[in-house]
Design a protein around this motif. Structure first.
Motif, PDB file in Angstrom:
ATOM      1  N   GLU A 107       0.783  -1.681  -4.818  1.00  0.00           N
ATOM      2  CA  GLU A 107       0.105  -0.682  -5.621  1.00  0.00           C
ATOM      3  C   GLU A 107      -1.272  -0.505  -4.989  1.00  0.00           C
ATOM      4  O   GLU A 107      -2.039  -1.462  -4.885  1.00  0.00           O
ATOM      5  CB  GLU A 107      -0.015  -1.163  -7.062  1.00  0.00           C
ATOM      6  N   GLY A 133      -5.529  -2.570  -2.471  1.00  0.00           N
ATOM      7  CA  GLY A 133      -4.463  -2.733  -3.449  1.00  0.00           C
ATOM      8  C   GLY A 133      -3.956  -4.148  -3.514  1.00  0.00           C
ATOM      9  O   GLY A 133      -4.605  -5.075  -3.030  1.00  0.00           O
ATOM     10  N   VAL A 157       3.091   2.584  -4.373  1.00  0.00           N
ATOM     11  CA  VAL A 157       2.513   3.482  -5.362  1.00  0.00           C
ATOM     12  C   VAL A 157       1.038   3.613  -5.011  1.00  0.00           C
ATOM     13  O   VAL A 157       0.345   2.605  -4.835  1.00  0.00           O
ATOM     14  CB  VAL A 157       2.681   2.935  -6.797  1.00  0.00           C
ATOM     15  N   ASN A 172      -2.244   5.098  -6.530  1.00  0.00           N
ATOM     16  CA  ASN A 172      -2.881   5.661  -7.713  1.00  0.00           C
ATOM     17  C   ASN A 172      -4.107   6.478  -7.326  1.00  0.00           C
ATOM     18  O   ASN A 172      -4.851   6.106  -6.426  1.00  0.00           O
ATOM     19  CB  ASN A 172      -3.292   4.547  -8.683  1.00  0.00           C
TER      20      ASN A 172
END
Length: 151
Positions: free
Chosen positions: A65, A128, A141, A143
């Protein structure tokens, strides 16, 4: 556009020079910390961008992430996005978006690795963390792409 003209995103360079900037090589900076066990895996972010290169070095069931606000999207990519109508997700799938190398590091080794790489002259960003991914789930992912990369 003319290759000899100033780059629309970097007026101090010709478009040709800006687009043909060679890939950075990180071996001299990374080899000592790798040998010392500070790094679990490395992903050189080349063709396939962030979305395809990072999963190649992670075991099944793990992903990352990332926070797009943790680094600045280089002007060339911002220009490509605007001039070519390239969506942030496509930028992340195709280009490195300013992240040339991703190091996956145990939490207890982060500070030591950052210090070593900064001493070696590298620019280091913590972008991340590793996460567990359910079967079939996205392995990367990112963000905040829309706000960080379009703003």
């Amino acid at each position: 556009l003319d290759y000899a003209a100033a780059a629309p995103f970097a007026s101090s360079q010709s478009l040709a020079d800006a687009l043909l900037t060679p890939t950075r090589i990180y071996v001299k900076s990374l080899l000592p910390p790798v040998r010392d066990g500070l790094v679990k895996v490395l992903a050189h972010i080349t063709g396939g961008g962030l979305l395809e290169n990072i999963p190649r070095v992670l075991p099944a069931g793990l992903g990352v992430e990332l926070d797009a606000a943790a680094w600045t999207l280089p002007p060339v990519f911002r220009w490509l996005a605007l001039a070519g109508g390239v969506a942030p997700a496509e930028l992340a799938r195709t280009f490195n978006c300013g992240i040339g190398m991703v190091a996956v590091v145990a939490p207890g080794c982060v500070a030591a690795l950052v210090e070593r790489l900064c001493e070696a002259g590298e620019i280091v960003k913590i972008i991340g963390h590793v996460v567990q991914v359910p079967a079939g789930g996205p392995r990367v992912v990112i963000n905040g792409m829309e706000s960080a990369w379009r703003g």
